[in-house]
Design a protein around this motif. Structure first.
Motif, PDB file in Angstrom:
ATOM      1  N   ALA A   1       0.837  -1.214   0.000  1.00  0.00           N
ATOM      2  CA  ALA A   1       0.000   0.000   0.000  1.00  0.00           C
ATOM      3  C   ALA A   1       0.863   1.252   0.000  1.00  0.00           C
ATOM      4  N   GLU A   2       1.919   1.234   0.793  1.00  0.00           N
ATOM      5  CA  GLU A   2       2.819   2.390   0.843  1.00  0.00           C
ATOM      6  C   GLU A   2       3.467   2.627  -0.514  1.00  0.00           C
ATOM      7  N   GLN A   3       3.835   1.533  -1.162  1.00  0.00           N
ATOM      8  CA  GLN A   3       4.486   1.695  -2.460  1.00  0.00           C
ATOM      9  C   GLN A   3       3.510   2.234  -3.504  1.00  0.00           C
ATOM     10  N   LEU A   4       2.293   1.700  -3.479  1.00  0.00           N
ATOM     11  CA  LEU A   4       1.282   2.186  -4.416  1.00  0.00           C
ATOM     12  C   LEU A   4       0.996   3.667  -4.174  1.00  0.00           C
ATOM     13  N   TYR A   5       0.897   4.029  -2.902  1.00  0.00           N
ATOM     14  CA  TYR A   5       0.662   5.430  -2.524  1.00  0.00           C
ATOM     15  C   TYR A   5       1.780   6.309  -3.089  1.00  0.00           C
ATOM     16  N   ALA A   6       3.013   5.899  -2.882  1.00  0.00           N
ATOM     17  CA  ALA A   6       4.156   6.691  -3.354  1.00  0.00           C
ATOM     18  C   ALA A   6       4.161   6.780  -4.886  1.00  0.00           C
ATOM     19  N   GLU A   7       3.831   5.664  -5.529  1.00  0.00           N
ATOM     20  CA  GLU A   7       3.830   5.664  -6.995  1.00  0.00           C
ATOM     21  C   GLU A   7       2.737   6.594  -7.540  1.00  0.00           C
ATOM     22  N   LEU A   8       1.576   6.542  -6.927  1.00  0.00           N
ATOM     23  CA  LEU A   8       0.476   7.412  -7.387  1.00  0.00           C
ATOM     24  C   LEU A   8       0.842   8.878  -7.189  1.00  0.00           C
ATOM     25  N   LEU A   9       1.419   9.219  -6.041  1.00  0.00           N
ATOM     26  CA  LEU A   9       1.872  10.597  -5.824  1.00  0.00           C
ATOM     27  C   LEU A   9       2.876  10.978  -6.905  1.00  0.00           C
ATOM     28  N   GLY A  10       3.766  10.049  -7.201  1.00  0.00           N
ATOM     29  CA  GLY A  10       4.767  10.299  -8.236  1.00  0.00           C
ATOM     30  C   GLY A  10       4.139  10.551  -9.600  1.00  0.00           C
ATOM     31  N   GLU A  11       2.994   9.938  -9.838  1.00  0.00           N
ATOM     32  CA  GLU A  11       2.270  10.124 -11.111  1.00  0.00           C
ATOM     33  C   GLU A  11       1.441  11.409 -11.105  1.00  0.00           C
ATOM     34  N   GLY A  12       1.491  12.151 -10.006  1.00  0.00           N
ATOM     35  CA  GLY A  12       0.730  13.393  -9.938  1.00  0.00           C
ATOM     36  C   GLY A  12      -0.744  13.195  -9.602  1.00  0.00           C
ATOM     37  N   VAL A  13      -1.061  12.040  -9.049  1.00  0.00           N
ATOM     38  CA  VAL A  13      -2.457  11.769  -8.659  1.00  0.00           C
ATOM     39  C   VAL A  13      -2.678  12.265  -7.233  1.00  0.00           C
ATOM     40  N   GLU A  14      -3.851  12.811  -6.978  1.00  0.00           N
ATOM     41  CA  GLU A  14      -4.182  13.265  -5.625  1.00  0.00           C
ATOM     42  C   GLU A  14      -4.763  12.085  -4.864  1.00  0.00           C
TER      43      GLU A  14
ATOM     44  N   ALA B   1      -3.503   6.712 -15.452  1.00  0.00           N
ATOM     45  CA  ALA B   1      -4.021   6.915 -16.812  1.00  0.00           C
ATOM     46  C   ALA B   1      -5.532   7.158 -16.766  1.00  0.00           C
ATOM     47  N   ARG B   2      -6.225   6.371 -15.941  1.00  0.00           N
ATOM     48  CA  ARG B   2      -7.679   6.580 -15.800  1.00  0.00           C
ATOM     49  C   ARG B   2      -7.993   7.958 -15.248  1.00  0.00           C
ATOM     50  N   VAL B   3      -7.226   8.366 -14.229  1.00  0.00           N
ATOM     51  CA  VAL B   3      -7.457   9.675 -13.621  1.00  0.00           C
ATOM     52  C   VAL B   3      -7.234  10.777 -14.648  1.00  0.00           C
ATOM     53  N   ARG B   4      -6.139  10.664 -15.379  1.00  0.00           N
ATOM     54  CA  ARG B   4      -5.833  11.718 -16.351  1.00  0.00           C
ATOM     55  C   ARG B   4      -6.931  11.832 -17.404  1.00  0.00           C
ATOM     56  N   SER B   5      -7.465  10.688 -17.826  1.00  0.00           N
ATOM     57  CA  SER B   5      -8.500  10.784 -18.860  1.00  0.00           C
ATOM     58  C   SER B   5      -9.809  11.312 -18.260  1.00  0.00           C
ATOM     59  N   ALA B   6      -9.988  11.124 -16.954  1.00  0.00           N
ATOM     60  CA  ALA B   6     -11.230  11.600 -16.326  1.00  0.00           C
ATOM     61  C   ALA B   6     -11.168  13.080 -15.950  1.00  0.00           C
ATOM     62  N   ARG B   7      -9.961  13.587 -15.796  1.00  0.00           N
ATOM     63  CA  ARG B   7      -9.845  15.020 -15.480  1.00  0.00           C
ATOM     64  C   ARG B   7     -10.347  15.816 -16.685  1.00  0.00           C
ATOM     65  N   VAL B   8     -11.048  16.870 -16.412  1.00  0.00           N
ATOM     66  CA  VAL B   8     -11.532  17.689 -17.524  1.00  0.00           C
ATOM     67  C   VAL B   8     -10.596  18.876 -17.664  1.00  0.00           C
ATOM     68  N   HIS B   9      -9.974  18.959 -18.806  1.00  0.00           N
ATOM     69  CA  HIS B   9      -9.062  20.082 -18.999  1.00  0.00           C
ATOM     70  C   HIS B   9      -9.762  21.289 -19.614  1.00  0.00           C
ATOM     71  N   GLY B  10     -11.053  21.164 -19.916  1.00  0.00           N
ATOM     72  CA  GLY B  10     -11.824  22.315 -20.397  1.00  0.00           C
ATOM     73  C   GLY B  10     -11.574  22.601 -21.862  1.00  0.00           C
TER      74      GLY B  10
END
Lengths: 572, 572
Positions: free
Chosen positions: B488-501, B563-572
């Motif tokens: 879980a810690e590793q996944l958390y760190a990786e997601l932060l690294g990917e710029g996910v909140e 990748a899912r998060v990025r596609s779901a973010r709306v960039h307007g």
């Protein structure tokens, strides 16, 4: 941003009622406009810089493990009554009633509200440590708002509050904030000093102020020329003077000093120096006491030290009527001999002999006055303000005096608010423990103003890049010259593409007017695009600070400038 | 963010005084806490979502060419006196005096302040068009604050003001804002509708409200089932009814209706339908007039339409005493026959014959009442509220009724404020022209609350991703299992690294409690890291909306999720 589409009203004239340079320049550069005494609009350019300071503060607070929340500006009286400050806080606390006649105030600080949150939401030591902060609009009904954003009534503040189980935890929280504050002001590009300070209205056991050094600062601070000691002059301890037993050699003698009232006037008239006089201040406290305080003639009373000695909230110089009643003479002639008041004296007076004081009689002073023989002092204490050259209280060094602007203040609050509001948690033994608090403020607008006090010249502002409203100003010299226009537009677009914050001066104005505004606005890098340079394929790049000029090729100007900007940005 | 270090107090119980679902869920999910009636703290989680709405608003306002500034919350009375609103605005305007007895208010809206800025800083048509906005804390002293952030007293609003040389420019500015608002609410992930609306307290010639559709909405809106027409029910025009000349067939007859007062009671007692009755409302205006308004028995009065007809600020139903004095009978028995009051009637009444009304006598009604023969009406007008099935005023379609929450409001102000404050510029002929204004508001906190009204289920919030406080929740099922904890810690760190909140639920709680909180918080993607899944090298990925579950491999989970998060973010 295009200048022609922006609201950026610069002023050629210096506004009449602006006393300090930051206030003048913020008005002239179109950063702020006054709405009422101590109440300002941030125009678009001013807001950009304000947000940059906010963002630096936010990043460093988050990095230090604090969590941002947002409390209201309108606060119910109940919470302030619980802490006791509803009664104690002076008229700076703006109180009012809502339509249902309930009492509210505009929050000048939020110890009560945050403690109320924490007492409801935090029950266990496992939820600690906790540091919560907000960046929020506050209101203090200053009796004399002045100097623009420097001492406003409505202002934006970052206020943080830490909660810990014990003193050790609270000390660690304080240290984290202290270090975060150092990073914040460093990142803002400011020359500052952290100094020991009084805790004032907020309370608590100890505190440090973060002072931006500037001639125009309202605060005087002292620092040692050889150790790390630094303090607000209000707080600065003084080393006890060497105890030479004074030896009286003169007898008490009354001399006429017609119309000579001030120390300087009396010393000159008697052909001596102010150091030979002892002045007698008739002082009144908030508790209604009238007393006398003795200081060497050339010294100044430190109110804060006197208040701490007397355990009172404030002292003020007695008015003419009180002085007349207490001494039998108009002010200017008070003295300790025969005086029917409690007398306190600065420690330095203890080493003096054969000095001059008022005679409690109009137009008369005593010479040859001596302690013990002629009058008695109830207590000697450190009551004067420090001056340059005083001995450091910590080492053998000497104190220097600086002027500074308080931009941040950190306090160890102890349990003042958690006790009053009963904010307790259970520790690992299941025992109730009163939370130990700290609070930490930064004046956001004042930080901006102090940056200008520290960074300007006769022509205008010289922004540190991290808090400049724009990083680059592109001056299109003649928008009617198609080549100039095209080159400037292209450079503008390229810089935007590089992620540089750029203002394009596309106004149809004379070059002189544009350069004058450029200096006034103080954007760190100015790029001038003109027909002459373009002939050689060049633009002019000028640093606002220092004035260094380069002539990069127009084709690679954007790239060069973006690289410079990136290296100048402070990522912390 | 680690849950154990965060202030995120969820509640299991439903708070007693929270009437609507968004209020309940914002309290339960630890987004807000009440400080006083209509005054709230935003806790850290709530502030995160609030800032996301703010940022979407800011980006779209900037894209539309508006410039952000910041005006004060405390506003001097002078400006409001100049516009006349100091007197006109009701008690929602919180007025108070400062320590020098000067009058101030807490700004509920800023037309006066912005117009004051513009009249001083804008002199020429070349500085136009101009659109200035702020995102700022406002205060309205609502008589009945309720529904949490939905109708608070202190609230955060984006208010924009446009200034143009003429109506065509102002119309273009209005259209730009209208389109920006559509993008804003689209980007927030909301189902909304823009409807024609009344201009109310703000004034001006026309306006649209942006309504988030939700059952719990305080506003009713109508829309046509075949054309684009949509309006607030207050504003909804009704097509004039077909003018069948009514033919009286009955004579006027008094009947006893003992203790039957309501339309329903009388209709039931007389064995007829409410449509056969005409109700007589005794109404009082803010100007002190008492008058009668007739409506078909099953219709409701539209106050706003009546006010517009009477040119008054408000109307209210007359109290018992006034009714008794005006009709000679207690309320419930008023009727037009013999009534000594000015009588207005809804147009629909014009087509009725042989109807039933009160007899201005206790326990009595008339049947066979007819217009003209039995009483006279001064004027017929559109005075009733629209209902589902009414004819569309624009086409042959039928009206539908929706419930909605007003989250934005755009107004064509015309010259109301610029004339009052004399905000003029010189046009290209050197002539003075009064500026034409528009104003445009968005309730930031209310947008957040309405998003919850529209996106929730029985278990909690279902955040649209663009305004979710975090994008991903990583649930560490058992922090005491070293393998689970490490993964879980590793996944958390990786997601932060990917710029996910990402929020990491690292609490030592039962899985059931963690899943319950996960549903309550409504973070769009939940990743569960547990021993069982890890045996197969998998984690569980669950969408909060819809509940779809996937089992990505733990080694590439971070990449997939990012990748899912990025596609779901709306960039307007």
């Amino acid at each position: 941003m295009r200048y022609t589409e922006y609201l950026l009203p610069t002023l050629k004239e210096t506004p009449a009622d602006a006393e300090v340079v930051s206030h003048r320049l913020m008005l002239r550069a179109g950063l702020i406009r006054k709405v009422a005494a101590g109440i300002y609009n941030y125009l678009p350019l001013g807001l950009r810089s304000l947000r940059k300071v906010e963002q630096i503060v936010r990043e460093e607070m988050n990095r230090a493990g604090a969590h941002e929340l947002l409390m209201p500006m309108v606060v119910p009286a109940e919470l302030w009554q619980e802490s006791g400050r509803w009664q104690q806080y002076g008229r700076e606390l703006l109180r009012f009633k809502d339509r249902k006649e309930a009492d509210f105030c505009l929050g000048p600080t939020h110890e009560e509200v945050i403690t109320d949150i924490v007492r409801h939401e935090v029950r266990s030591y496992r939820q600690l440590p906790l540091n919560l902060y907000q960046i929020q609009t506050k209101f203090r009904d200053e009796i004399r708002p002045r100097f623009g954003l420097m001492r406003g009534r409505e202002f934006i503040m970052k206020d943080a509050y830490s909660f810990d189980l014990d003193d050790a935890g609270a000390d660690a929280a304080y240290e984290r904030m202290y270090q975060a504050y150092r990073r914040i002001f460093q990142r803002c590009g400011l020359n500052f000093r952290a100094v020991e300070a009084d805790t004032g209205n907020i309370g608590g056991s100890s505190s440090h102020e973060f002072m931006v050094l500037a001639e125009s600062g309202e605060d005087a601070i002292v620092s040692c020329d050889s150790c790390e000691y630094a303090a607000n002059v209000e707080k600065a301890e003084l080393r006890a003077p060497a105890t030479d037993e004074p030896t009286p050699t003169e007898g008490l003698k009354k001399v006429l000093t017609p119309a000579r009232k001030s120390v300087e006037e009396v010393a000159a008239f008697l052909n001596t120096s102010p150091q030979k006089l002892v002045k007698t201040l008739i002082v009144q406290t908030d508790k209604g006491e009238t007393l006398a305080v003795l200081l060497r003639g050339d010294r100044e009373l430190n109110d804060i030290k006197l208040c701490r000695l007397l355990d009172c909230a404030w002292v003020e110089m007695a008015g003419e009527e009180v002085v007349l009643k207490a001494t039998g003479a108009p002010s200017g002639f008070a003295g300790p001999v025969g005086l029917k008041l409690r007398i306190l004296a600065d420690r330095e007076v203890q080493g003096l002999a054969d000095f001059i004081t008022g005679a409690n009689e109009k137009d008369a002073h005593f010479t040859g006055v001596n302690l013990g023989r002629d009058f008695a002092v109830e207590a000697f204490a450190d009551l004067r303000k420090a001056v340059a050259g005083d001995a450091c209280p910590r080492c053998e060094g000497r104190l220097q005096i600086w002027r500074g602007i308080e931009v941040g203040h950190v306090f160890k609050l102890g349990t003042k608010y958690s006790e009053a509001l009963n904010a307790v948690v259970l520790d690992d033994q299941g025992r109730e423990r009163v939370l130990v608090m700290g609070c930490y403020g930064i004046g956001i607008g004042r930080t901006l103003a102090s940056a200008i006090e520290q960074n300007h010249d006769a022509d205008g502002i010289i922004w540190p890049l991290p808090i400049a409203p724009f990083e680059v100003l592109v001056v299109m010299l003649n928008p009617n010259d198609a080549e100039v226009k095209a080159a400037a537009e292209q450079l503008y677009a390229e810089l935007l593409g590089e992620g540089v914050e750029v203002l394009l001066d596309d106004r149809d104005e004379r070059p002189g007017a544009k350069f004058k505004d450029a200096d006034l606005l103080g954007i760190p890098l100015r790029v001038t695009v003109g027909a002459r340079g373009l002939k050689d394929g060049q633009v002019e790049l000028k640093e606002r600070a220092g004035g260094a000029v380069a002539m990069p090729a127009v084709v690679k100007a954007a790239e060069d400038i973006a690289a410079r900007v990136r290296s100048a940005r402070v990522h912390g």
